[in-house]
Design an enzyme around this catalytic site. Structure first.
Site, PDB file in Angstrom:
ATOM      1  N   ASP A 154       0.853  -1.182   0.000  1.00 18.07           N
ATOM      2  CA  ASP A 154       0.000   0.000   0.000  1.00 18.07           C
ATOM      3  C   ASP A 154       0.898   1.244   0.000  1.00 18.07           C
ATOM      4  O   ASP A 154       1.812   1.335  -0.815  1.00 18.07           O
ATOM      5  CB  ASP A 154      -0.972  -0.058   1.183  1.00 18.07           C
ATOM      6  CG  ASP A 154      -1.967   1.087   1.219  1.00 18.07           C
ATOM      7  OD1 ASP A 154      -2.932   1.067   0.453  1.00 18.07           O
ATOM      8  OD2 ASP A 154      -1.765   2.027   2.013  1.00 18.07           O
ATOM      9  N   HIS A 161      -6.906  -6.262  -1.690  1.00 18.13           N
ATOM     10  CA  HIS A 161      -5.848  -5.289  -1.439  1.00 18.13           C
ATOM     11  C   HIS A 161      -4.850  -5.722  -0.379  1.00 18.13           C
ATOM     12  O   HIS A 161      -3.675  -5.366  -0.444  1.00 18.13           O
ATOM     13  CB  HIS A 161      -6.489  -3.964  -1.005  1.00 18.13           C
ATOM     14  CG  HIS A 161      -5.513  -2.880  -0.727  1.00 18.13           C
ATOM     15  ND1 HIS A 161      -4.679  -2.363  -1.689  1.00 18.13           N
ATOM     16  CD2 HIS A 161      -5.211  -2.210   0.429  1.00 18.13           C
ATOM     17  CE1 HIS A 161      -3.931  -1.409  -1.158  1.00 18.13           C
ATOM     18  NE2 HIS A 161      -4.221  -1.310   0.126  1.00 18.13           N
TER      19      HIS A 161
END
Length: 326
Positions: free
Chosen positions: A105, A303
Site C-alpha cells: 500500500d 488489497h
C-alpha cells in the site's frame, strides 16, 4: 499462527522523526518491511517468522505517525523524503549498511522511493499492491480530483482536508477499520456497492459503501490490535501521508521519469484497486523497473495481499530473496 511467530523483539531506534518503533525476528541479511494505511508493523505478522525461518533478519516498522513511532504535529513532516530518511536511519541504527526494502500500500511507494533516492542503502525492492509509477505528469491533487463523477469525490481528495475524514473515522475506529478492511478485501471488491469503496458522495462518507462484518482473513483479535493503536493515536498522522502528495511531486522533481535499477519484485491482486488502476504502470516495467526479477498477480486476491494470502506471499518473497545477489 505458531508460537515461533510470537518470538519477536520490539525496539525503539532514533530517526529524524524522533524514534521509530520496529519489530524484529531472525538473523541474516536485513529485510525492512513497510506497511501502508491504515495498518502497522502488525500487517507483516505472517511474514516475520517466514523470513526468519528462511535465514533473514526481518524487521517490520511502524511508519512515522503510526503505532509507537513518533508523531510530529506538522503535516509536512510526513512528506516522502522524510519517510525515506526514517528508513535509512533504521538501517543505520540496526548496525547494517544495506537492506532489502519491501512495502505494501503506501509502504510500496515509500519502499520504491527509498530504493530510487538511496540506492547506496537499499539493494533491492519489493512492492505489494501499488505498482511503481515514476514521478511525472500533472500535480497529483489535480489527477485525483478528476477521478470521480460529478456527484462524488475520489477518496484521496476526500482525505485532503484536515479533520474531515477524521470526523468519520474516530467516533468508531474499530467499526470503521473493520468496514474499510472488508471493503478492500477480495469479498468486498468482488461485489462493490455503487461505484465501489473508493468514492464518497458529496456530503457523504466512505463508510456508507462499506460491507458489514470482518473479512475472513482478519480475526477479531487482529482487529483489536489495529483498533487499539488508532484509538490511542487518532487518525490524523496516518492521513497526513495523503496530504503530502503534492509536496512529494515537488520534492521529487529531479527524479522525474526515473527508473529503479535494483532487483525488484511486484505482487498485486486481481481484485486490488491500485493494481487495476495502474495496469499501464505494470506494462511499463521493462522501462521503469529494468531490474525486475518477477511480477505476479494473485487471482481472486484483494488489497491486503500479505494478510489475505500469507502463504503465497511468503513463498514469493523468500524465492525472490534467495535469487538476489549476495
Amino acid at each position: 499462527m505458531s508460537q515461533h511467530a510470537l518470538d519477536v523483539t520490539h525496539r525503539l531506534v532514533p530517526s529524524p522523526a524522533g524514534r521509530i518503533h520496529l519489530v524484529e525476528q531472525g538473523t541474516g541479511p536485513l529485510v525492512l518491511l513497510v506497511h501502508g494505511f491504515p495498518e502497522s508493523w502488525y500487517s507483516w505478522r505472517h511474514q516475520l517468522p517466514a523470513l526468519a525461518d528462511a535465514g533473514y533478519r526481518a524487521v517490520a516498522i511502524d511508519v512515522r505517525g503510526y503505532g509507537r513511532s513518533s508523531r510530529p504535529g506538522a503535516i509536512d513532516a510526513y512528506r516522502m523524503l522524510e519517510l525515506v530518511a526514517d528508513n535509512v536511519a533504521v538501517v543505520e541504527a540496526l548496525g547494517e549498511r544495506s537492506a532489502v526494502v519491501v512495502g505494501h500500500d503506501w509502504g510500496a511507494p515509500i519502499a520504491a522511493n527509498s530504493a530510487l533516492t538511496r540506492p547506496d542503502v537499499f539493494r533491492a525492492v519489493g512492492l505489494l499492491s501499488v505498482p511503481y509509477s515514476p514521478r511525472g505528469g500533472p500535480r497529483p491533487t489535480e489527477v485525483f480530483g478528476a477521478m470521480a463523477g460529478a456527484d462524488e469525490e475520489f477518496y484521496i481528495s476526500y482525505f485532503q482536508e484536515p479533520g474531515r475524514a477524521e470526523g468519520e473515522m474516530e467516533p468508531d475506529v474499530r467499526g470503521w477499520l473493520a468496514g474499510f478492511y472488508a471493503a478492500l478485501s477480495a469479498e468486498g471488491m468482488a461485489a462493490p456497492v455503487a461505484s465501489g469503496p473508493f468514492a464518497v458522495s458529496r456530503g457523504g462518507t466512505l463508510r456508507e459503501r462499506f460491507p458489514s462484518g470482518v473479512p475472513a482473513w482478519l480475526g477479531e483479535d487482529d482487529l483489536d490490535v489495529y483498533a487499539a493503536e488508532f484509538e490511542r493515536t487518532g487518525m490524523s498522522a496516518a492521513l497526513a501521508r495523503y496530504r503530502n502528495v503534492d509536496r512529494d511531486w515537488e520534492d521529487l522533481a529531479e527524479f522525474d521519469g526515473a527508473p529503479i535499477g535494483q532487483p525488484s519484485l511486484f505482487v498485486g491482486g486481481s481484485l486490488d484497486g491500485p493494481t487495476l488502476w495502474l495496469a499501464d504502470a505494470i506494462k511499463a516495467y521493462p522501462d521503469t523497473l529494468p531490474g525486475l526479477v518477477s511480477s505476479h498477480i494473485l487471482d481472486g486476491c484483494g488489497h491486503w495481499i500479505q494478510q489475505e494470502r500469507p502463504a503465497e506471499t511468503n513463498k514469493l518473497l523468500t524465492e525472490w530473496l534467495a535469487a538476489l545477489p549476495a
